[in-house]
Write a protein that holds these residues in place. Structure first.
Motif, PDB file in Angstrom:
ATOM      1  N   GLN A 108       3.416   9.036  -2.871  1.00 31.43           N
ATOM      2  CA  GLN A 108       4.411   8.408  -1.999  1.00 31.43           C
ATOM      3  C   GLN A 108       5.259   7.424  -2.803  1.00 31.43           C
ATOM      4  O   GLN A 108       4.770   6.767  -3.716  1.00 31.43           O
ATOM      5  CB  GLN A 108       3.677   7.665  -0.882  1.00 31.43           C
ATOM      6  CG  GLN A 108       4.563   6.987   0.125  1.00 31.43           C
ATOM      7  CD  GLN A 108       3.744   6.250   1.192  1.00 31.43           C
ATOM      8  OE1 GLN A 108       2.561   5.978   1.010  1.00 31.43           O
ATOM      9  NE2 GLN A 108       4.385   5.923   2.284  1.00 31.43           N
ATOM     10  N   ARG A 160       0.844  -1.198   0.000  1.00 35.30           N
ATOM     11  CA  ARG A 160       0.000   0.000   0.000  1.00 35.30           C
ATOM     12  C   ARG A 160       0.879   1.248   0.000  1.00 35.30           C
ATOM     13  O   ARG A 160       1.911   1.287   0.654  1.00 35.30           O
ATOM     14  CB  ARG A 160      -0.896   0.025   1.229  1.00 35.30           C
ATOM     15  CG  ARG A 160      -1.867  -1.123   1.273  1.00 35.30           C
ATOM     16  CD  ARG A 160      -2.707  -1.041   2.541  1.00 35.30           C
ATOM     17  NE  ARG A 160      -3.477  -2.238   2.701  1.00 35.30           N
ATOM     18  CZ  ARG A 160      -4.769  -2.332   2.395  1.00 35.30           C
ATOM     19  NH1 ARG A 160      -5.396  -1.295   1.907  1.00 35.30           N
ATOM     20  NH2 ARG A 160      -5.417  -3.470   2.577  1.00 35.30           N
ATOM     21  N   ALA A 161       0.418   2.243  -0.746  1.00 35.02           N
ATOM     22  CA  ALA A 161       1.101   3.530  -0.772  1.00 35.02           C
ATOM     23  C   ALA A 161       0.069   4.613  -1.035  1.00 35.02           C
ATOM     24  O   ALA A 161      -0.902   4.401  -1.764  1.00 35.02           O
ATOM     25  CB  ALA A 161       2.170   3.554  -1.855  1.00 35.02           C
ATOM     26  N   ALA A 162       0.271   5.765  -0.449  1.00 29.80           N
ATOM     27  CA  ALA A 162      -0.591   6.918  -0.700  1.00 29.80           C
ATOM     28  C   ALA A 162      -0.175   7.569  -2.014  1.00 29.80           C
ATOM     29  O   ALA A 162       0.974   7.441  -2.450  1.00 29.80           O
ATOM     30  CB  ALA A 162      -0.474   7.917   0.447  1.00 29.80           C
ATOM     31  N   VAL A 163      -1.085   8.265  -2.647  1.00 29.96           N
ATOM     32  CA  VAL A 163      -0.792   8.973  -3.885  1.00 29.96           C
ATOM     33  C   VAL A 163       0.383   9.909  -3.656  1.00 29.96           C
ATOM     34  O   VAL A 163       0.407  10.651  -2.676  1.00 29.96           O
ATOM     35  CB  VAL A 163      -2.033   9.758  -4.379  1.00 29.96           C
ATOM     36  CG1 VAL A 163      -1.685  10.626  -5.576  1.00 29.96           C
ATOM     37  CG2 VAL A 163      -3.161   8.797  -4.708  1.00 29.96           C
ATOM     38  N   VAL A 178       7.244   3.935  -3.367  1.00 25.47           N
ATOM     39  CA  VAL A 178       7.003   2.561  -2.929  1.00 25.47           C
ATOM     40  C   VAL A 178       8.071   1.662  -3.546  1.00 25.47           C
ATOM     41  O   VAL A 178       8.499   1.879  -4.673  1.00 25.47           O
ATOM     42  CB  VAL A 178       5.579   2.087  -3.308  1.00 25.47           C
ATOM     43  CG1 VAL A 178       5.398   2.017  -4.812  1.00 25.47           C
ATOM     44  CG2 VAL A 178       5.261   0.747  -2.686  1.00 25.47           C
TER      45      VAL A 178
END
Length: 70
Positions: A17, A12-15, A19
């Motif tokens: 961010q 999972r990664a935030a927009v 990875v």
């Protein structure tokens, strides 16, 4: 037989961010002599291309330019 192994769980990664998409070969080996190509759906959709010991950017999709590394 050479196998590419990745994580056994979703990443999972935030927009916006960064990875890391971890993977490794089994059995372990030196990849400098291999050609590695990460594609989306078709061979013409290259996300990342590695060969002859270096990243090859000529076929990389513009959307991924400067965003990937091996």
């Amino acid at each position: 037989q050479l196998t590419v192994l990745g994580p056994g769980h979703p990443l999972r990664a935030a927009v916006g961010q960064d990875v890391v998409l971890p993977c490794h070969l089994s059995p372990s080996m030196d990849i400098r002599s291999l050609e590695i190509r990460w594609i989306r759906y078709q061979i013409s959709e290259t996300v990342h291309h590695y060969g002859s010991g270096e990243d090859l950017h000529g076929e990389q999709m513009k959307e991924y330019a400067g965003r990937t590394e091996l």
